[in-house]
Design a protein around this motif. Structure first.
Motif, PDB file in Angstrom:
ATOM      1  N   ASP A 187      38.424  39.796  40.496  1.00 20.60           N
ATOM      2  CA  ASP A 187      36.916  39.537  40.330  1.00 20.60           C
ATOM      3  C   ASP A 187      36.281  41.052  39.900  1.00 20.60           C
ATOM      4  O   ASP A 187      36.778  42.222  40.357  1.00 20.60           O
ATOM      5  CB  ASP A 187      36.317  38.753  41.560  1.00 20.60           C
ATOM      6  CG  ASP A 187      36.508  40.052  42.889  1.00 20.60           C
ATOM      7  OD1 ASP A 187      37.196  39.662  43.758  1.00 20.60           O
ATOM      8  OD2 ASP A 187      36.022  40.990  42.749  1.00 20.60           O
ATOM      9  N   PRO A 188      35.187  40.918  39.509  1.00 16.92           N
ATOM     10  CA  PRO A 188      34.388  42.277  39.227  1.00 16.92           C
ATOM     11  C   PRO A 188      34.303  43.293  40.210  1.00 16.92           C
ATOM     12  O   PRO A 188      34.254  44.299  40.043  1.00 16.92           O
ATOM     13  CB  PRO A 188      32.936  41.804  38.713  1.00 16.92           C
ATOM     14  CG  PRO A 188      33.139  40.414  38.256  1.00 16.92           C
ATOM     15  CD  PRO A 188      34.201  39.828  39.301  1.00 16.92           C
ATOM     16  N   GLY A 189      33.970  42.741  41.479  1.00 16.78           N
ATOM     17  CA  GLY A 189      33.803  43.731  42.592  1.00 16.78           C
ATOM     18  C   GLY A 189      35.077  44.609  42.902  1.00 16.78           C
ATOM     19  O   GLY A 189      34.938  45.967  42.971  1.00 16.78           O
ATOM     20  N   LEU A 190      36.240  43.683  43.036  1.00 15.00           N
ATOM     21  CA  LEU A 190      37.457  44.656  43.092  1.00 15.00           C
ATOM     22  C   LEU A 190      37.734  45.546  41.864  1.00 15.00           C
ATOM     23  O   LEU A 190      38.297  46.541  42.170  1.00 15.00           O
ATOM     24  CB  LEU A 190      38.697  43.589  43.171  1.00 15.00           C
ATOM     25  CG  LEU A 190      38.768  43.084  44.744  1.00 15.00           C
ATOM     26  CD1 LEU A 190      39.860  42.215  44.888  1.00 15.00           C
ATOM     27  CD2 LEU A 190      38.946  44.230  45.793  1.00 15.00           C
ATOM     28  N   LEU A 191      37.637  45.314  40.444  1.00 15.89           N
ATOM     29  CA  LEU A 191      37.636  45.941  39.491  1.00 15.89           C
ATOM     30  C   LEU A 191      36.806  47.011  39.582  1.00 15.89           C
ATOM     31  O   LEU A 191      37.443  48.103  39.413  1.00 15.89           O
ATOM     32  CB  LEU A 191      37.462  45.029  38.315  1.00 15.89           C
ATOM     33  CG  LEU A 191      37.645  45.836  36.966  1.00 15.89           C
ATOM     34  CD1 LEU A 191      39.051  46.526  36.657  1.00 15.89           C
ATOM     35  CD2 LEU A 191      37.220  44.852  35.916  1.00 15.89           C
ATOM     36  N   SER A 192      35.643  47.108  39.754  1.00 17.63           N
ATOM     37  CA  SER A 192      34.675  48.266  40.203  1.00 17.63           C
ATOM     38  C   SER A 192      35.203  49.113  41.001  1.00 17.63           C
ATOM     39  O   SER A 192      35.280  50.420  41.009  1.00 17.63           O
ATOM     40  CB  SER A 192      33.372  47.928  40.304  1.00 17.63           C
ATOM     41  OG  SER A 192      33.061  47.354  41.658  1.00 17.63           O
ATOM     42  N   SER A 193      35.701  48.398  42.295  1.00 17.41           N
ATOM     43  CA  SER A 193      36.191  49.468  43.485  1.00 17.41           C
ATOM     44  C   SER A 193      37.436  50.127  42.871  1.00 17.41           C
ATOM     45  O   SER A 193      37.688  51.436  43.236  1.00 17.41           O
ATOM     46  CB  SER A 193      36.435  48.754  44.660  1.00 17.41           C
ATOM     47  OG  SER A 193      35.247  48.126  45.035  1.00 17.41           O
ATOM     48  N   ALA A 194      38.136  49.714  42.169  1.00 19.47           N
ATOM     49  CA  ALA A 194      39.455  50.152  41.702  1.00 19.47           C
ATOM     50  C   ALA A 194      39.066  51.492  40.504  1.00 19.47           C
ATOM     51  O   ALA A 194      39.580  52.420  40.859  1.00 19.47           O
ATOM     52  CB  ALA A 194      40.459  49.338  41.019  1.00 19.47           C
ATOM     53  N   ILE A 195      38.442  50.954  39.883  1.00 18.10           N
ATOM     54  CA  ILE A 195      37.725  52.141  38.875  1.00 18.10           C
ATOM     55  C   ILE A 195      37.146  53.172  39.517  1.00 18.10           C
ATOM     56  O   ILE A 195      37.291  54.444  39.211  1.00 18.10           O
ATOM     57  CB  ILE A 195      36.782  51.522  37.928  1.00 18.10           C
ATOM     58  CG1 ILE A 195      37.413  50.572  36.888  1.00 18.10           C
ATOM     59  CG2 ILE A 195      36.285  52.753  36.920  1.00 18.10           C
ATOM     60  CD1 ILE A 195      36.702  49.782  35.910  1.00 18.10           C
ATOM     61  N   VAL A 196      36.194  52.938  40.669  1.00 18.42           N
ATOM     62  CA  VAL A 196      35.662  54.117  41.351  1.00 18.42           C
ATOM     63  C   VAL A 196      36.498  54.915  41.961  1.00 18.42           C
ATOM     64  O   VAL A 196      36.473  56.052  42.126  1.00 18.42           O
ATOM     65  CB  VAL A 196      34.651  53.408  42.280  1.00 18.42           C
ATOM     66  CG1 VAL A 196      33.961  54.438  43.455  1.00 18.42           C
ATOM     67  CG2 VAL A 196      33.170  52.952  41.685  1.00 18.42           C
ATOM     68  N   ALA A 197      37.516  54.337  42.808  1.00 14.40           N
ATOM     69  CA  ALA A 197      38.790  54.945  43.338  1.00 14.40           C
ATOM     70  C   ALA A 197      39.258  56.078  42.638  1.00 14.40           C
ATOM     71  O   ALA A 197      39.484  57.143  43.053  1.00 14.40           O
ATOM     72  CB  ALA A 197      39.689  54.190  43.999  1.00 14.40           C
ATOM     73  N   LEU A 198      39.684  55.528  41.177  1.00 12.04           N
ATOM     74  CA  LEU A 198      40.410  56.316  40.280  1.00 12.04           C
ATOM     75  C   LEU A 198      39.506  57.387  39.672  1.00 12.04           C
ATOM     76  O   LEU A 198      39.660  58.778  39.668  1.00 12.04           O
ATOM     77  CB  LEU A 198      41.083  55.603  39.395  1.00 12.04           C
ATOM     78  CG  LEU A 198      41.654  56.222  38.025  1.00 12.04           C
ATOM     79  CD1 LEU A 198      42.944  57.255  38.540  1.00 12.04           C
ATOM     80  CD2 LEU A 198      42.084  55.183  36.960  1.00 12.04           C
TER      81      LEU A 198
END
Length: 411
Positions: A187-198
């Protein structure tokens, strides 16, 4: 205990064992008969023995024990979550660990994963970053979640944040990339969290990696995320804009992040966004009066709600404000104190930040040898934090300070 006796009888017959064979010389056939007919109540030792003979866990013989174990797990996890909210992190970790032990004994692997994830969150919040990172990384690879991609992604993201908090930036980037590789399909929320972490790991390491594609993807997600995730995304985009020298865009993104974050629901996050804006304004030579105002607005909440690392970061901003405000003596006193505090945090990245600012304060005060010593330590800290680019920049600054004419220049 007829239900237990009936269960033992069914399993014994299914395995082709007589009552005497089940007792295996330790318990007589007649004693097993009494258990099966409910005339004798087996204690824990007997249940453990019979379960082992039948190739099961003890809880599988006693439905009442299963129900009691579930109730205990639910109660312990609820208590642990409440303790996290009240910032009693060590006690929260202890409660969740007890729930994990019960879940493991009952063979409830998903409950165990849930409990261990909560342990990792509590450890992270309490500043025990290495323990949190190790546990979270293990959770991402645990067999019970092999087919559950969203749980694997959540664990990778938590491991990335914990590694980043402890200054292990390459490991943080590696875990974030593992999360990103799977998050596209969720989902977009987990995708954005992964991008933010990287992005956070790369930005802290001052990595030369091209982040433009990641930024573009994150910008495209902001408008479709829920406010909390959108706030985190906007915050990360602001950090990147500031980092490349675009102060105006950085302020715009950070302002949007603050507007998306509800200070009543997430006061700590809201305060840290203000603090981040103040930090980048000071670093970039931006509006000092705005930086001071934002810092003063954020300080009470970070002091009250922040982790030990958050509070050191906050006071580092204060030291940078003192340097910009032509009070290097006050900055040096504060930075000397913070250097002692970082020794207890096991965060080489943060220690490097403090030492770098301390070197600047000493250079401004004309104490070149002491400034160079601090730069040497700072470079070593960033090397330990897996940030070689930042370390190399400091070694260059170290070489520049050999010239007395450079000793009072500010960054």
């Amino acid at each position: 205990m007829p239900a237990v006796g009936e269960r033992i009888r069914e399993l014994r017959i299914a395995r082709g064992l007589s009552q005497a064979e089940l007792g295996s010389g330790r318990y007589s056939g007649s004693y097993i008969c009494h258990i099966e007919t409910g005339r004798r109540r087996p204690n824990t030792e007997v249940l453990d023995f019979l379960a082992e003979r039948l190739g099961l866990d003890a809880w599988e013989l006693d439905p009442d024990s299963q129900e009691a174990a579930d109730a205990d797990m639910v109660a312990l996890l609820a208590s642990a979550r409440r303790l996290v909210r009240t910032r009693q992190w060590d006690e929260a970790a202890r409660m969740a660990t007890r729930a994990s032990v019960i879940a493991a004994g009952a063979g409830r692997e998903m409950r165990r994963w849930e409990a261990d994830h909560l342990v990792a969150q509590a450890l992270m919040s309490g500043g025990r970053y290495d323990e949190a990172a190790e546990l979270a990384a293990g959770l991402a690879r645990r067999s019970s979640v092999v087919g559950v991609a969203d749980l694997r992604v959540e664990a990778h993201i938590l491991a990335s944040r914990a590694h980043r908090a402890s200054g292990r930036l390459a490991d943080a980037a590696s875990e974030a990339r593992a999360a990103l590789a799977e998050a596209d399909q969720i989902d977009p929320g987990l995708l954005s969290s992964a991008i933010v972490a990287l992005l956070a790991a790369l930005e802290m390491a001052d990595s030369p990696s091209d982040t433009s594609e990641l930024e573009t993807r994150l910008e495209g997600l902001v408008d479709i995320l829920d406010p909390s995730d959108a706030s985190q995304a906007a915050w990360a985009l602001g950090n990147l804009a500031f980092g490349r020298g675009d102060t105006e865009a950085g302020i715009v993104w950070h302002r949007r992040a603050g507007e998306l974050c509800d200070p009543r629901a997430e006061p700590q996050t809201w305060a840290r966004i203000l603090q981040a804006t103040a930090y980048f304004l000071v670093q970039s030579g931006g509006d000092l009066s705005l930086a001071r105002r934002l810092f003063e607005d954020s300080r009470p909440l970070v002091t009250l709600l922040g982790s030990p690392g958050d509070r050191v970061d906050m006071r580092l901003v204060q030291a940078r404000l003192d340097l910009r405000g032509d009070d290097p003596e006050a900055a040096e006193r504060l930075l000397d104190h913070l250097l002692g505090e970082t020794a207890t945090l096991d965060d080489e990245r943060l220690r490097g930040e403090v030492l770098e600012s301390l070197a600047e304060a000493r250079a401004v005060l004309g104490r070149v040898d002491e400034a160079r010593a601090a730069l040497r330590e700072a470079a070593g800290a960033f090397e330990a934090a897996q940030a070689p680019v930042r370390a190399l920049r400091l070694w260059h600054r170290y070489a520049e300070l050999e010239s007395p004419g450079n000793c009072c220049q500010r960054n």
